[in-house]
Each structure stands twice: as C-alpha cells, then as structure tokens.
Design an enzyme around this catalytic site. Structure first.
Site, short mmCIF file in Angstrom:
data_model
loop_
_atom_site.label_atom_id
_atom_site.label_comp_id
_atom_site.label_asym_id
_atom_site.label_seq_id
_atom_site.Cartn_x
_atom_site.Cartn_y
_atom_site.Cartn_z
N LEU A 3 -6.50 13.17 -1.17
CA LEU A 3 -7.20 13.68 0.00
C LEU A 3 -6.51 13.28 1.29
O LEU A 3 -6.62 13.97 2.30
CB LEU A 3 -8.64 13.15 0.01
CG LEU A 3 -9.55 13.61 -1.13
CD1 LEU A 3 -10.89 12.91 -1.05
CD2 LEU A 3 -9.74 15.12 -1.09
N GLY B 182 -3.24 6.42 4.74
CA GLY B 182 -2.99 5.75 6.00
C GLY B 182 -2.37 4.39 5.74
O GLY B 182 -1.84 4.13 4.65
N PHE C 290 -3.77 1.64 5.22
CA PHE C 290 -4.49 0.85 4.24
C PHE C 290 -4.22 1.30 2.81
O PHE C 290 -4.47 0.57 1.86
CB PHE C 290 -5.99 0.91 4.50
CG PHE C 290 -6.41 0.23 5.77
CD1 PHE C 290 -5.84 -0.98 6.13
CD2 PHE C 290 -7.34 0.81 6.60
CE1 PHE C 290 -6.22 -1.61 7.30
CE2 PHE C 290 -7.72 0.18 7.77
CZ PHE C 290 -7.16 -1.04 8.12
N VAL D 72 -6.16 7.91 -0.55
CA VAL D 72 -7.49 8.29 -0.99
C VAL D 72 -7.38 9.49 -1.92
O VAL D 72 -6.69 10.47 -1.61
CB VAL D 72 -8.40 8.63 0.20
CG1 VAL D 72 -9.81 8.98 -0.28
CG2 VAL D 72 -8.46 7.47 1.18
N LYS E 42 -10.32 5.05 -2.88
CA LYS E 42 -9.28 4.53 -1.99
C LYS E 42 -8.51 3.43 -2.71
O LYS E 42 -9.08 2.41 -3.12
CB LYS E 42 -9.90 3.97 -0.71
CG LYS E 42 -8.87 3.33 0.22
CD LYS E 42 -9.51 2.83 1.51
CE LYS E 42 -9.95 3.97 2.37
NZ LYS E 42 -10.43 3.52 3.68
N ASP F 149 -11.76 0.39 14.69
CA ASP F 149 -10.88 1.56 14.63
C ASP F 149 -11.71 2.85 14.63
O ASP F 149 -11.57 3.69 13.74
CB ASP F 149 -9.99 1.48 13.39
CG ASP F 149 -8.80 2.45 13.48
OD1 ASP F 149 -8.48 2.90 14.59
OD2 ASP F 149 -8.19 2.75 12.43
#
Length: 536
Positions: A244, A247, A249, A252, A266, A361
């Site tokens: 999907l 980033g 982190f 996903v 995630k 964020d």
C-alpha cells in the site's frame, strides 16, 4: 504540558528518555467508543449495547470488538415541518441513571418536563431531552457518549440523570410489549440454556482442536489486541505482495484475515527491542481507542522482525484526495468534518489519556479515511519502538518539513503544542486542496508566496473565497471557511503559549466558542517579506 511531564522527560539522560502511554481510566471515558445511539457501561460486559428501538449497524465490526459504528434506528422517526408548524407522532422512551453528553443544550423557557418534551417534539432534529433540578436540556442528531451509572436502584441520584430519547410510536409500543414477555422468556431461556450449554461446550472443544496455532491476546478487556504468528501474516498478505505504501518507518501491506476482514500490516525496519518490552508497549498503544484514531488490531514478533497490524482504511490517506487530480473530490462538508475529526482525535491524545501522547508528525499522509471518509490519525507512538539511531530524546527533531513547529528548530523541550502547529499547517491544505509549499498561489499570481501567509493576507482582506479549492466550484460554507482560516492562523503562532489547545480548537470548530482575528506569526511574516504585522 505540565511540570510533572517535563520532569519525567528531563530527569534521565537523553539516551534513556522514552515516551510513555496509558489507557483511559474507564472505557466509557473514550469519546464515541460505542458509537451513536448506544449505552456504555463500565460495569458490564459487553460495555456497549444498543438503545431500545435500535439495532447494530455493523455486526461484523462488533464481533471484532469495534463498536464505533454504533447503532441505527429500526423505524424512522415521523416528523414533518411545514412552514411554522411541526407535526410528529413520535414518542419518548426513558433511560434512567445515565451521564448526559456534554453537548446537551439548555432550554431556559421550559419550566416542566411536559414543556421540555414538547419543545423537543417540535424540533425534528431533537433526538432526546432530560429534565431535572438543573432544568431542561435537549440533544440533537446522533446521541453519543451516553454512559450508564450505578444509582443504587433509584432512577436518579446526584450523578445520574434520566434521558428521554425519541423513538417512533411503533418502536415505543414494541418495547412495551417486549417487557411484558420478558418473564416468560426468561423461564424458557433458562431451561433451554442448560441443554445449549452442553452443546456449546462440545463445540468449543471441537473448534479449539482445529486451531493449529491459537492466537494470544494482550491488553485490557476494552483494548485487546492479537499476537499474530508470522506465518498468519504471510498468508494474510499473500507473502507481502500487495504493498500500500511505505516511509522511513517501513512498508505497509494489505491483507485479509480468515474472516475476510481487511487489514493493513506495517513491517517496521531498523527496530529491535526485547520481546517482553515490545509487547508491553504495543499492548499500551492498543488500549488507546477513539473513533478518530486508527485501530491497532495486533502485532507480531518474529526474530528481529516487528510488525503492526491495523484496520484497513479503504479510502487511503487524505493527501491522495487533496493533491492528486485523478482522486475523489472531497466536498466542503466532508473536508470540514475531516478537520473536526482530526482535531477531536488529537484532543483525545493530548487531554483524555492519563499521560500526554504527542504525535509529532501530523500531516495529510498520516490522516487515513475509512469507507465513510471518517478521518483516522495514523502512525502515532512509533518513537517508542524505534532504535536509538532514529530518536534518542523527546527533544530530538523529527517529523516532516513544512509541518514542524519552531521549537523543533530551537531544540527546546517540546509539548503537545507541536501537534497544534502541525494541525494548523494541515488546515490550509484541506481548504485549498494544494500543498502549502507549492510555487504559486491559486489566485493573485503571487509566485513564491508560502500559502499560509497568502491565506492570512486574504483573511485580512475579507477575500477568503479565493482560498478555497477551485475544484469545489464555489460550493462552500464561507462562515466555516473563515472559521477554519482563523483557527489555522492561531495554531501556527510562533510562541506555543499563543496557540490554542486541541480541545479549544474542537470547541471553536463546533461553534461553541467564538474566536477573534489572530495576529500574523512573525516567522511567516519574515518568510513573506511583508510589512503587514497583523491579520486584524
């Protein structure tokens, strides 16, 4: 942020400083945890039940312990307004010993319960009323946050009120008939239950034997999350093939549980902590529930791998709908409700938990939209589970350029007001449908002007209509646009103490509190290179 929180952050060396998270003291204190037209009871299980005359909106979600969709009417109300006359056959059902929502409106002219009831019936948007020592209070539209209290068998005490909620005459009569049949049903049910108990016990044993890898759950009854096996998530995501997005982190992936419930998985990168600490942190985050926060379904620890499982948001993130030409155009009403929903979610994180939760964020990419375009704040609390290479202390700068509060640059201890600033930068983008940092303004041709500065100028000039996304073709509520612009300008003030809290933002956007014209933030004024000193 209070001094207690500040000392908690600074009394340890930077490398040992971490965020802490806590769940609410009571499940019914969570805003809209049970959804509309429900009764929340902390002393009973399940915590949420539908009011008489209502039925569960989404039985599947309730089975998954997500009750935020609430309940809907079995029979529509019958209320007709013709010029100055209102005709209704609706009646009221009583609900004793409850805590009323905070948005109840007081009606001074009603001096009796009968007058209070008639005033409600004469307004087709009125869905409930309450009359007591404090006078007449009425509620409009959806009934949210109705909490059952313990009143020692009485219908009212110093804490509980009796709520009279509006139903169709048909449903009121059905409710009365059901009560008459209750005694006979209880006797029959008791006999049947003895036989069903044995059958159910055998069924449970059979089902347990069929499970190859039973899942463990963690957290309190109101916020249970699942400890998934890595192989479960591999199968659910088709071995992580449907990506999907991603980033800093991690990535996903979309997946489906065995019951066809859609999830977003995630996969974190660069994160490793002990399994016990990881699960304790995830359990804490999982207990935080709010209609405007994305729900954590579960997690997975597999060697060095760390995965988080969230509910899937079919309408993806807000930035897609605001900035991409081939996406769904959000009308003004939807945009305003998104802005209000995000404010409510942040207010809950900042003010309604035992400790502060600072997102750090806030941006359109981290605002997800469900099937009904209800906003859900995502990607919060990640600093708790990242390694030291990403963030060693709370004061270490993080977030996204363009949404960062000045305190990040100054290197001072931050508070929840950094989220307020970021929210203030998101609002102009919701209004205009364009990035704040785009090279040109949609009107006026001021190349190189930072859009929040342009918006502040237009607010001063009274030309707020030119700020609205041209794709809406002028179909907007200008009073709401002006209110949103004022809120945005207040939120991005240089000094954090000049910014409102998110709770105050919610009150302003709901129309409960008036606000005056804000001053032009000095930093933005410097960016604009303008001599204009105020928006007023």
């Amino acid at each position: 942020m209070d001094d207690t929180w500040h000392s908690q952050i600074t009394k340890h060396p930077p490398q040992d400083s971490i965020l802490t998270y806590n769940q609410p003291k009571a499940q019914c204190d969570v805003y809209a945890v049970c959804g509309p037209f429900t009764i929340c009871n902390d002393d009973d299980l399940p915590n949420c039940i539908c009011m008489d005359g209502f039925t569960i909106t989404s039985p599947l979600d309730w089975e998954l312990e997500d009750r935020t969709a609430g309940c809907l009417r079995k029979t529509p109300l019958h209320c007709i307004t013709n010029k100055n006359t209102t005709y209704s056959t609706d009646q009221f059902a009583s609900l004793p010993c409850v805590r009323l929502p905070k948005n109840a409106s007081k009606v001074e002219i009603a001096t009796s319960a009968e007058e209070c009831a008639q005033i409600c019936l004469n307004n087709c948007s009125c869905t409930a009323y309450s009359f007591g020592d404090e006078g007449c209070y009425i509620l409009h539209h959806e009934l949210i946050n109705i909490a059952q209290l313990q009143c020692g068998g009485t219908t009212k005490n110093s804490d509980g009120e009796t709520l009279y909620f509006r139903l169709s005459a048909q449903d009121v009569q059905s409710s009365k008939n059901n009560r008459r049949q209750t005694v006979g049903v209880v006797v029959g049910t008791g006999l049947s239950a003895l036989g069903l108990f044995g059958l159910g016990l055998l069924l449970m044993i059979w089902r347990n034997k069929r499970k190859r890898s039973p899942r463990k759950t963690y957290g309190s009854d109101g916020g249970r999350i699942i400890a998934f096996e890595y192989t479960d998530l591999q199968r659910a995501t088709k071995y992580f093939t449907d990506k999907l997005g991603g980033g800093s982190f991690g990535s996903v992936f979309k997946g489906f549980l065995s019951d066809s419930h859609a999830i977003a998985v995630k996969m974190l990168e660069g994160a490793y902590q002990g399994e016990k600490q990881f699960r304790a942190e995830v359990s804490s985050v999982g207990a935080i529930q709010h209609i405007n926060l994305v729900k954590l379904v579960g997690f997975c620890c597999h060697g060095p791998k760390r995965l988080l499982v969230y509910e899937h948001m079919p309408n993806r993130s807000l930035d897609i709908h605001l900035f991409k030409d081939d996406s769904t155009i959000l009308n003004w009403t939807t945009r305003y409700q998104i802005a209000l929903g995000v404010a409510r979610g942040l207010a809950y994180m900042h003010e309604s938990c035992r400790d502060y939760i600072i997102h750090c964020d806030v941006k359109p990419e981290n605002i997800l939209l469900d099937a009904l375009f209800v906003p859900k704040i995502a990607d919060f609390g990640m600093a708790k589970i990242l390694g030291r290479d990403f963030s060693r202390a709370l004061t270490t700068a993080r977030g996204t350029i363009g949404y960062l509060a000045p305190e990040w640059i100054y290197g001072v201890a931050i508070t929840a007001k950094v989220d307020v600033y970021s929210y203030g930068m998101v609002l102009p983008e919701i209004i205009s449908g364009r990035r704040n940092s785009d090279a040109s303004c949609s009107s006026g041709g001021d190349l190189g002007v930072f859009f929040p500065v342009h918006a502040a100028r237009k607010l001063l000039e009274g030309d707020i209509k030119s700020l609205v996304d041209h794709k809406l073709q002028g179909d907007v509520n200008l009073a709401e646009v002006e209110l949103a612009c004022k809120v945005a300008c207040w939120c991005i003030q240089d000094e954090e103490f000049d910014r409102p809290t998110m709770g105050e933002v919610v009150q302003i956007l709901e129309g409960q509190v008036e606000t005056r014209m804000p001053p032009m933030p000095r930093l933005l004024q410097a960016v604009a290179g303008s001599s204009c000193s105020t928006c007023s």
